[in-house]
Design a protein around this motif. Structure first.
Motif, PDB file in Angstrom:
ATOM      1  N   THR A 127       6.115   7.754   8.980  1.00 30.88           N
ATOM      2  CA  THR A 127       5.542   8.167   7.696  1.00 30.88           C
ATOM      3  C   THR A 127       4.684   7.094   7.033  1.00 30.88           C
ATOM      4  O   THR A 127       3.652   7.397   6.436  1.00 30.88           O
ATOM      5  CB  THR A 127       6.659   8.556   6.712  1.00 30.88           C
ATOM      6  OG1 THR A 127       7.534   7.432   6.523  1.00 30.88           O
ATOM      7  CG2 THR A 127       7.464   9.736   7.226  1.00 30.88           C
ATOM      8  N   GLU A 128       5.118   5.840   7.117  1.00 29.60           N
ATOM      9  CA  GLU A 128       4.500   4.812   6.286  1.00 29.60           C
ATOM     10  C   GLU A 128       3.025   4.533   6.607  1.00 29.60           C
ATOM     11  O   GLU A 128       2.248   4.285   5.673  1.00 29.60           O
ATOM     12  CB  GLU A 128       5.322   3.523   6.333  1.00 29.60           C
ATOM     13  CG  GLU A 128       6.644   3.657   5.602  1.00 29.60           C
ATOM     14  CD  GLU A 128       7.353   2.337   5.400  1.00 29.60           C
ATOM     15  OE1 GLU A 128       6.840   1.294   5.874  1.00 29.60           O
ATOM     16  OE2 GLU A 128       8.426   2.341   4.763  1.00 29.60           O
ATOM     17  N   PRO A 129       2.602   4.565   7.878  1.00 28.79           N
ATOM     18  CA  PRO A 129       1.160   4.364   8.107  1.00 28.79           C
ATOM     19  C   PRO A 129       0.300   5.395   7.387  1.00 28.79           C
ATOM     20  O   PRO A 129      -0.774   5.070   6.867  1.00 28.79           O
ATOM     21  CB  PRO A 129       1.030   4.481   9.630  1.00 28.79           C
ATOM     22  CG  PRO A 129       2.376   4.129  10.160  1.00 28.79           C
ATOM     23  CD  PRO A 129       3.345   4.660   9.149  1.00 28.79           C
ATOM     24  N   TYR A 130       0.765   6.639   7.346  1.00 31.84           N
ATOM     25  CA  TYR A 130       0.006   7.698   6.686  1.00 31.84           C
ATOM     26  C   TYR A 130       0.009   7.532   5.174  1.00 31.84           C
ATOM     27  O   TYR A 130      -0.995   7.792   4.498  1.00 31.84           O
ATOM     28  CB  TYR A 130       0.571   9.061   7.070  1.00 31.84           C
ATOM     29  CG  TYR A 130       0.507   9.353   8.553  1.00 31.84           C
ATOM     30  CD1 TYR A 130      -0.696   9.284   9.241  1.00 31.84           C
ATOM     31  CD2 TYR A 130       1.650   9.694   9.267  1.00 31.84           C
ATOM     32  CE1 TYR A 130      -0.762   9.542  10.603  1.00 31.84           C
ATOM     33  CE2 TYR A 130       1.593   9.967  10.627  1.00 31.84           C
ATOM     34  CZ  TYR A 130       0.389   9.880  11.288  1.00 31.84           C
ATOM     35  OH  TYR A 130       0.322  10.136  12.632  1.00 31.84           O
TER      36      TYR A 130
ATOM     37  N   ALA B  60      -4.739   3.736   0.300  1.00 38.35           N
ATOM     38  CA  ALA B  60      -5.934   2.902   0.464  1.00 38.35           C
ATOM     39  C   ALA B  60      -7.203   3.739   0.319  1.00 38.35           C
ATOM     40  O   ALA B  60      -8.200   3.280  -0.257  1.00 38.35           O
ATOM     41  CB  ALA B  60      -5.905   2.200   1.820  1.00 38.35           C
ATOM     42  N   LEU B  61      -7.201   4.968   0.828  1.00 40.73           N
ATOM     43  CA  LEU B  61      -8.350   5.849   0.654  1.00 40.73           C
ATOM     44  C   LEU B  61      -8.593   6.162  -0.825  1.00 40.73           C
ATOM     45  O   LEU B  61      -9.737   6.177  -1.297  1.00 40.73           O
ATOM     46  CB  LEU B  61      -8.145   7.145   1.438  1.00 40.73           C
ATOM     47  CG  LEU B  61      -8.536   7.112   2.909  1.00 40.73           C
ATOM     48  CD1 LEU B  61      -7.947   8.314   3.644  1.00 40.73           C
ATOM     49  CD2 LEU B  61     -10.053   7.089   3.063  1.00 40.73           C
ATOM     50  N   ILE B  62      -7.519   6.399  -1.550  1.00 44.20           N
ATOM     51  CA  ILE B  62      -7.669   6.662  -2.983  1.00 44.20           C
ATOM     52  C   ILE B  62      -8.210   5.421  -3.690  1.00 44.20           C
ATOM     53  O   ILE B  62      -9.072   5.508  -4.578  1.00 44.20           O
ATOM     54  CB  ILE B  62      -6.323   7.110  -3.588  1.00 44.20           C
ATOM     55  CG1 ILE B  62      -5.944   8.496  -3.032  1.00 44.20           C
ATOM     56  CG2 ILE B  62      -6.378   7.140  -5.114  1.00 44.20           C
ATOM     57  CD1 ILE B  62      -4.548   8.957  -3.395  1.00 44.20           C
ATOM     58  N   ALA B  63      -7.737   4.245  -3.279  1.00 46.05           N
ATOM     59  CA  ALA B  63      -8.253   2.999  -3.852  1.00 46.05           C
ATOM     60  C   ALA B  63      -9.749   2.878  -3.620  1.00 46.05           C
ATOM     61  O   ALA B  63     -10.507   2.489  -4.522  1.00 46.05           O
ATOM     62  CB  ALA B  63      -7.517   1.804  -3.245  1.00 46.05           C
ATOM     63  N   HIS B  64     -10.175   3.195  -2.404  1.00 49.60           N
ATOM     64  CA  HIS B  64     -11.604   3.176  -2.085  1.00 49.60           C
ATOM     65  C   HIS B  64     -12.376   4.115  -3.017  1.00 49.60           C
ATOM     66  O   HIS B  64     -13.406   3.735  -3.598  1.00 49.60           O
ATOM     67  CB  HIS B  64     -11.818   3.586  -0.632  1.00 49.60           C
ATOM     68  CG  HIS B  64     -13.184   4.115  -0.342  1.00 49.60           C
ATOM     69  ND1 HIS B  64     -14.272   3.299  -0.107  1.00 49.60           N
ATOM     70  CD2 HIS B  64     -13.650   5.399  -0.267  1.00 49.60           C
ATOM     71  CE1 HIS B  64     -15.340   4.043   0.101  1.00 49.60           C
ATOM     72  NE2 HIS B  64     -14.998   5.308   0.015  1.00 49.60           N
ATOM     73  N   ALA B  65     -11.883   5.343  -3.159  1.00 43.67           N
ATOM     74  CA  ALA B  65     -12.590   6.333  -3.974  1.00 43.67           C
ATOM     75  C   ALA B  65     -12.667   5.899  -5.433  1.00 43.67           C
ATOM     76  O   ALA B  65     -13.702   6.085  -6.096  1.00 43.67           O
ATOM     77  CB  ALA B  65     -11.898   7.690  -3.853  1.00 43.67           C
TER      78      ALA B  65
ATOM     79  N   TRP C 210       0.824  -1.212   0.000  1.00 44.03           N
ATOM     80  CA  TRP C 210       0.000   0.000   0.000  1.00 44.03           C
ATOM     81  C   TRP C 210       0.856   1.261   0.000  1.00 44.03           C
ATOM     82  O   TRP C 210       0.332   2.371  -0.119  1.00 44.03           O
ATOM     83  CB  TRP C 210      -0.942  -0.002   1.203  1.00 44.03           C
ATOM     84  CG  TRP C 210      -2.096  -0.933   1.016  1.00 44.03           C
ATOM     85  CD1 TRP C 210      -2.345  -2.090   1.698  1.00 44.03           C
ATOM     86  CD2 TRP C 210      -3.172  -0.784   0.080  1.00 44.03           C
ATOM     87  NE1 TRP C 210      -3.499  -2.680   1.239  1.00 44.03           N
ATOM     88  CE2 TRP C 210      -4.029  -1.902   0.256  1.00 44.03           C
ATOM     89  CE3 TRP C 210      -3.491   0.168  -0.889  1.00 44.03           C
ATOM     90  CZ2 TRP C 210      -5.184  -2.079  -0.512  1.00 44.03           C
ATOM     91  CZ3 TRP C 210      -4.638  -0.007  -1.646  1.00 44.03           C
ATOM     92  CH2 TRP C 210      -5.474  -1.120  -1.451  1.00 44.03           C
ATOM     93  N   LEU C 211       2.169   1.108   0.092  1.00 45.20           N
ATOM     94  CA  LEU C 211       3.047   2.281   0.000  1.00 45.20           C
ATOM     95  C   LEU C 211       3.185   2.776  -1.435  1.00 45.20           C
ATOM     96  O   LEU C 211       3.601   3.908  -1.660  1.00 45.20           O
ATOM     97  CB  LEU C 211       4.433   1.938   0.559  1.00 45.20           C
ATOM     98  CG  LEU C 211       4.459   1.539   2.036  1.00 45.20           C
ATOM     99  CD1 LEU C 211       5.850   1.070   2.433  1.00 45.20           C
ATOM    100  CD2 LEU C 211       4.018   2.710   2.911  1.00 45.20           C
TER     101      LEU C 211
ATOM    102  N   ILE D 268      -9.069   0.402   7.605  1.00 48.55           N
ATOM    103  CA  ILE D 268      -7.788   0.876   7.056  1.00 48.55           C
ATOM    104  C   ILE D 268      -6.823   1.232   8.184  1.00 48.55           C
ATOM    105  O   ILE D 268      -5.621   0.925   8.111  1.00 48.55           O
ATOM    106  CB  ILE D 268      -7.996   2.087   6.128  1.00 48.55           C
ATOM    107  CG1 ILE D 268      -8.856   1.706   4.922  1.00 48.55           C
ATOM    108  CG2 ILE D 268      -6.647   2.618   5.644  1.00 48.55           C
ATOM    109  CD1 ILE D 268      -9.110   2.855   3.962  1.00 48.55           C
ATOM    110  N   GLN D 269      -7.333   1.877   9.221  1.00 49.50           N
ATOM    111  CA  GLN D 269      -6.433   2.275  10.305  1.00 49.50           C
ATOM    112  C   GLN D 269      -5.702   1.084  10.891  1.00 49.50           C
ATOM    113  O   GLN D 269      -4.514   1.148  11.202  1.00 49.50           O
ATOM    114  CB  GLN D 269      -7.207   3.005  11.414  1.00 49.50           C
ATOM    115  CG  GLN D 269      -6.292   3.596  12.465  1.00 49.50           C
ATOM    116  CD  GLN D 269      -6.795   3.365  13.882  1.00 49.50           C
ATOM    117  OE1 GLN D 269      -7.431   2.368  14.175  1.00 49.50           O
ATOM    118  NE2 GLN D 269      -6.489   4.289  14.762  1.00 49.50           N
TER     119      GLN D 269
END
Length: 516
Positions: free
Chosen positions: A216-219, A225-230, A146-147, A179-180
């Motif tokens: 940094t990587e969690p963000y 992942a949010l973009i994937a959802h959208a 997901w990075l 996702i979190q």
């Protein structure tokens, strides 16, 4: 008498189309990890490292739902549960994650599963991603987890394939589960797949995940992942929704919080910050198109990615409903200390006890879970107030009973701790609907079966059905299952035969075992 009155209250308050259900997830229940062309996912790889899972257990067999789903559908019919949340194993249908490499045997399995559910009068609700990313994407050289922003496009291709393949049967889609959880624990702490974190967090991060950066990587992973959802929501709406008539959204895990010191105003403020760092992290982008101010004000050094104008527009409104997974709450104490990693960025810490030593609620068998039913109503009200009164589905709520896994099956069936948890939380949900006018549209109990609980392996149990891992995976319905049966039947939305009804006064009797 009091219980009858309570059930009457629920029946009169909840909407007539309220959905009652239970939930599972592919990796946790299916097993058949190398059967009929299924590809490897990151959890297959992660669990192969000694010491990562309790007693080095694996989900290779899990509950063997892949072969035994007719029996599990029978259990649902026995209990009259009309809705089941399942997830699709990405690599069972696309072994390498590539839509040009389809595993027809995997497609056939899900068609058979969905057909069997529908024939039994059970509505399937499908989660596209419940943490089992294709292992082919876990390449440390190019960081295709997901990075990598391109994984969002790959997810969209996978979602498109699922909509096209199964959309004539599936009318409720959940793009992502928590996702979190999979970003913070997988890319911040490193104790979940893919096992990435800063070296200071633990040696396993280099051993399994090839290193990482917890600041940094969690963000970054969550952003992609949010973009994937959208993208998936856009694809569904543009190509399928009108013809198929379904709905789509995401489910977000969030605890609630209470001030550690009730006399300290900053601790009261920390409550909202804590919830914004959990639910708001993913709720705000869907509703408003941007991250919560509570996060943008606190995450320094450019570590929180920003959405460009087009991505913001794509995210805004990318839901037909908002999902919630609620289990627990904690006390929060404001520290005022700026952080340089996810764990400190909120400038607060959490505790199960407050300033006077009061425990927020009993411990479950899971160390992270304290029972606090009032937090359920409060988080529902928080979502209503922040997001302009949306439709909300509770997609997970459940508990592990203290010591349950160490009990012989005959004693483990009497799960009064779980019965109390479920009933108390449902009553809090009813109060949220009745008094706070929250538009809760459904409740899915976690979970239908005891299953593989990630790093806890089979050491904790969340099921309303006992799975005997030492006796051919025999299933036996627990008392909580019969309580849930009676609750649903009292409210009218059922499936299966009414002759299976067991009176509440008899819920500790007439337990029946469904053997294979």
């Amino acid at each position: 008498m009091l219980l009858s009155l309570a059930l009457g209250t629920i029946a009169s308050v909840l909407p007539k189309d309220f959905k009652w259900g239970t939930a599972t997830a592919a990796f946790q229940v299916e097993g058949a990890w190398n059967v009929s062309g299924r590809g490897q996912c990151i959890w297959d790889y992660f669990q192969s490292f000694p010491g990562r899972i309790y007693m080095n257990e694996t989900a290779h067999v899990a509950d063997d739902l892949y072969h035994r789903y007719p029996q599990d559908i029978q259990i649902m019919n026995t209990l009259g549960i009309p809705n089941l949340r399942v997830s699709i194993s990405w690599t069972r249908i696309l072994p390498t994650g590539d839509v040009n490499n389809v595993n027809q045997a995997g497609v056939d399995f899900y068609n058979q599963l969905f057909d069997a559910l529908l024939a039994a009068g059970i509505t399937p609700w499908v989660t596209l991603f419940h943490w089992d990313l294709p292992q082919t994407y876990n390449n440390f050289t190019n960081q295709s987890t997901w990075l990598n922003p391109d994984v969002a496009n790959k997810f969209n291709d996978y979602a498109d394939f699922c909509f096209n393949t199964f959309g004539n049967k599936i009318k409720h889609w959940i793009t992502m589960n928590e996702i979190q959880t999979f970003t913070w624990i997988g890319y911040g702490v490193g104790t979940h797949a893919p096992g990435r974190c800063s070296p200071s967090w633990g040696s396993w991060c280099a051993e399994i995940g090839g290193g990482g950066n917890s600041s940094t990587e969690p963000y970054i992973a969550a952003h992609n992942a949010l973009i994937a959802h959208a993208l998936a929501v856009q694809t569904y709406r543009n190509k399928y929704q009108k013809a198929q008539g379904g709905k789509i959204g995401m489910t977000i895990s969030s605890a609630y919080a209470e001030p550690w010191n009730i006399s300290e105003p900053q601790d009261h403020n920390a409550v909202d910050v804590a919830v914004a760092f959990q639910y708001g992290w993913f709720g705000d982008p869907q509703v408003f198109g941007h991250y919560p101010k509570e996060m943008t004000d606190r995450i320094t050094g450019g570590r929180l990615p920003a959405f460009n104008e087009s991505m913001s527009a794509l995210l805004k409104g990318s839901y037909d409903f908002l999902g919630l997974n609620y289990y627990t709450s904690s006390y929060v104490h404001y520290t005022g200390v700026p952080g340089d990693n996810f764990g400190n960025d909120g400038r607060f810490w959490s505790s199960a006890t407050n300033a006077t030593g009061h425990l927020i609620g009993p411990y479950a068998d899971s160390t992270w879970l304290n029972v606090y039913p009032p937090g359920f109503r409060k988080i529902l009200r928080w979502i209503k107030n922040r997001y302009n009164d949306p439709h909300i589905y509770v997609f997970e709520n459940g508990v592990s009973c203290p010591g349950e896994s160490q009990l012989p099956p005959a004693l483990a069936l009497n799960d009064t701790f779980r019965m109390n948890y479920v009933f108390d939380h449902i009553m809090e949900m009813v109060d949220a609907v009745l008094h706070d006018k929250v538009k809760v549209k459904g409740y899915f109990l976690w979970s239908l079966l005891d299953n593989f609980e990630w790093t806890d392996g089979f050491n904790v149990r969340f099921g309303i059905t006992y799975v005997d891992y030492n006796n051919n995976l025999t299933r036996t319905i627990k008392d909580s299952g019969y309580m849930y049966q009676n609750l649903i039947q009292s409210l009218g939305e059922t499936t299966g035969s009414s002759e299976n009804s067991i009176g509440l006064s008899e819920r500790f009797k007439n337990l029946r075992t469904l053997d294979e």
